[in-house]
Scaffold this active site. Structure first.
Site, PDB file in Angstrom:
ATOM      1  N   SER A 183       0.821  -1.198   0.000  1.00  0.00           N
ATOM      2  CA  SER A 183       0.000   0.000   0.000  1.00  0.00           C
ATOM      3  C   SER A 183       0.858   1.251   0.000  1.00  0.00           C
ATOM      4  CB  SER A 183      -0.895   0.013   1.232  1.00  0.00           C
ATOM      5  OG  SER A 183      -0.074   0.230   2.367  1.00  0.00           O
ATOM      6  N   LYS A 184       0.207   2.346  -0.347  1.00  0.00           N
ATOM      7  CA  LYS A 184       0.847   3.646  -0.471  1.00  0.00           C
ATOM      8  C   LYS A 184       1.533   4.064   0.833  1.00  0.00           C
ATOM      9  CE  LYS A 184      -0.719   7.482  -3.265  1.00  0.00           C
ATOM     10  NZ  LYS A 184      -1.843   8.301  -3.641  1.00  0.00           N
ATOM     11  N   ARG A 185       0.887   3.701   1.966  1.00  0.00           N
ATOM     12  CA  ARG A 185       1.420   4.150   3.253  1.00  0.00           C
ATOM     13  C   ARG A 185       2.783   3.551   3.561  1.00  0.00           C
ATOM     14  NH1 ARG A 185      -1.975   1.937   6.751  1.00  0.00           N
ATOM     15  NH2 ARG A 185      -3.365   1.321   5.092  1.00  0.00           N
TER      16      ARG A 185
END
Ligand code: GLU
Length: 504
Positions: free
Chosen positions: A256-258
């Site tokens: 994921s982006k995080r």
């Protein structure tokens, strides 16, 4: 294996703002599978979720695929026999097929509002039942339905899921996976805004676009029995499915982006080469196995694969079931390998955009082949070719060639040397460098003279370390001979003098 030029695969991303690295992996597998069969690879944009609409997102997808060399045969920006390839431009088509299902009693109107549905969920959860639409609108009479429709009451179209049937998904990666229809909800097919849901649109489009192999990540596997039922309701042949393993972060959570970069454009900006990315992504979920020519005695399988080799060796049967961990270090390893393979002129060209903003750097436009700037640039890039993991690193690595480095004088210190000893060593080095004639100022001559001096000292480091730091200001850099040759005699002597002064 016999080729089947009827094969048609599609990459069907939702344009949510950027091309996800996992999407690029899916597209790569689609591309490889289609092209090795002499089949067609299609791009389709699935933008039926208008809440997630992002301007410019389609362009990011086109750019990413182009960069990676995954040329599609049909797509929104190039057209094709089954256009349009953007779902929001096909609304009438979905409406027509939703109507067909209603007419066949395979789907029904549902007028329940959000509040009703929420209450239903709460009640079912309290009774420890799995939340599911309770089909109350299926009991409406024809007249009631007509009245509500005439009234323009908001409604959706739901799919009628049969009771107690076992649906088997025959997956090329996962084998046979069975689902009991009692566990499936009456899926919404057409929303109240007239847009289809993914489920209706994907089946209608895959059929109309004559897709033979549906390749997507495993999160879509539980939706597949509903799709199989839709194919059955329409009387259409079911395509082959291949559900690919998810890409995971190193902590095994879904990528994921995080937790790091997921957008292909971030990798492009950092200076990853498409060859490296493709080679790396190919192995994220697939491996070729040991080839028959390679001995099995502990030999590692071949890891370097060009696109041509992938086209030859890739197979969906060898795609893994387990999630694949995205490991940037491994990607870096591939990237540095491909950087080393580049012809020097090509590497210079690729590095120029990363160097242009350096203070004191010659205008890249002036660095035409043969010019003084170009020759210097080429020498610098040649020095870095062995060390670069990404192209963008070049900037940080070579800035000292273009501007006087700033560094702490403690960096000049080799082992236990005192400031006085370092100063003396630098004075000797300065003398040696200054005495090499201008027309012989090459790294070979510099090395010869400096090594001759170093061998008279306790260790080579005593002269070479302080000299290298004086020239580069870096803890790690290429050897001082190489740097001095590029800087030239005057600049080298000047930098050594600055270091001596720093110690005074
Ligand atoms: N639009 C879906 C996505 O973005 C594609 C799923 C599919 O390929 O069927 O993940």
């Amino acid at each position: 294996m016999e080729k089947n030029s009827q094969v048609r695969t599609r990459f069907a991303p939702s344009p949510t703002g950027y091309l996800h690295i996992g999407g690029l992996r899916t597209a790569l597998y689609d591309f490889l599978f289609a092209k090795q069969q002499n089949g067609q690879f299609i791009l389709r944009l699935e933008d039926t979720d208008q809440k997630r609409f992002v301007e410019g997102a389609a362009q990011a997808i086109y750019n990413g695929l182009k960069w990676a060399g995954l040329k599609y045969d049909e797509g929104p920006d190039i057209g094709g026999p089954y256009e349009p390839y953007i779902q929001s431009q096909r609304l009438d088509i979905y409406k027509k097929y939703a109507q067909e299902l209603i007419d066949k009693s395979r789907a029904y109107y549902c007028f329940c509002d959000e509040e009703t549905l929420e209450n239903m969920r709460v009640e079912q959860t309290a009774k420890k039942q799995a939340p599911k639409y309770d089909r109350r609108c299926l009991k409406l009479s024809k007249d009631e339905i007509k009245q509500k429709l005439d009234n323009n009451d908001p409604c959706v179209v739901r799919m009628k899921i049969p009771e107690g049937r076992i649906i088997i998904v025959n997956d090329l990666v996962r084998g046979k996976v069975s689902y009991n229809t009692n566990e499936l909800d009456d899926q919404v097919l057409l929303k109240s805004d007239g847009f289809p849901t993914y489920h209706l649109a994907v089946v209608v489009d895959d059929y109309l676009m004559k897709i033979t192999h549906v390749t997507r990540t495993e999160e879509w596997l539980p939706s597949t029995p509903k799709h199989i039922l839709l194919y059955e309701y329409f009387g259409w042949p079911v395509p082959q499915f291949a559900h690919l393993p998810l890409l995971l972060n190193t902590d095994k959570t879904k990528m994921s982006k995080r937790k790091g970069d997921v957008a292909v454009e971030d990798y492009i900006k950092k200076g990853y080469l498409p060859e490296a990315m493709i080679n790396y992504l190919a192995f994220l979920g697939w491996n070729p196995g040991l080839s028959s020519e390679v001995s099995t005695k502990g030999e590692r399988e071949k890891e370097i694969y060009s696109m041509e080799e992938l086209l030859k060796d890739f197979s969906l049967e060898r795609v893994h079931k387990a999630g694949a961990v995205f490991n940037v270090e491994k990607l870096d390893w591939y990237n540095s390998y491909y950087i080393k393979q580049l012809p020097l002129d090509k590497l210079v060209e690729l590095c120029l955009p990363y160097l242009s903003a350096l203070p004191g750097h010659p205008d890249p436009a002036a660095a035409v082949e043969g010019s003084k700037e170009y020759i210097m640039l080429k020498k610098i890039v040649a020095l870095e070719q062995e060390r670069l993991q990404t192209l963008s690193e070049i900037r940080e690595h070579v800035a000292f060639f273009f501007e006087l480095p700033t560094y702490n004088k403690s960096l000049l210190k080799w082992k236990e040397m005192t400031d006085e000893e370092i100063k003396n060593s630098l004075k000797i080095a300065k003398e040696i460098v200054a005495n090499i004639p201008d027309n012989e100022f090459t790294k070979e001559k510099l090395s010869e003279a400096l090594i001759a001096q170093a061998s008279k000292m306790k260790s080579k480091g005593e002269i070479l370390w302080p000299l290298r730091v004086a020239l580069s200001g870096q803890k790690n850099s290429p050897p001082p001979f190489d740097i001095a040759e590029i800087l030239g005699k005057e600049e080298s002597v000047k930098r050594i003098a600055i270091a001596i002064k720093l110690l005074s």
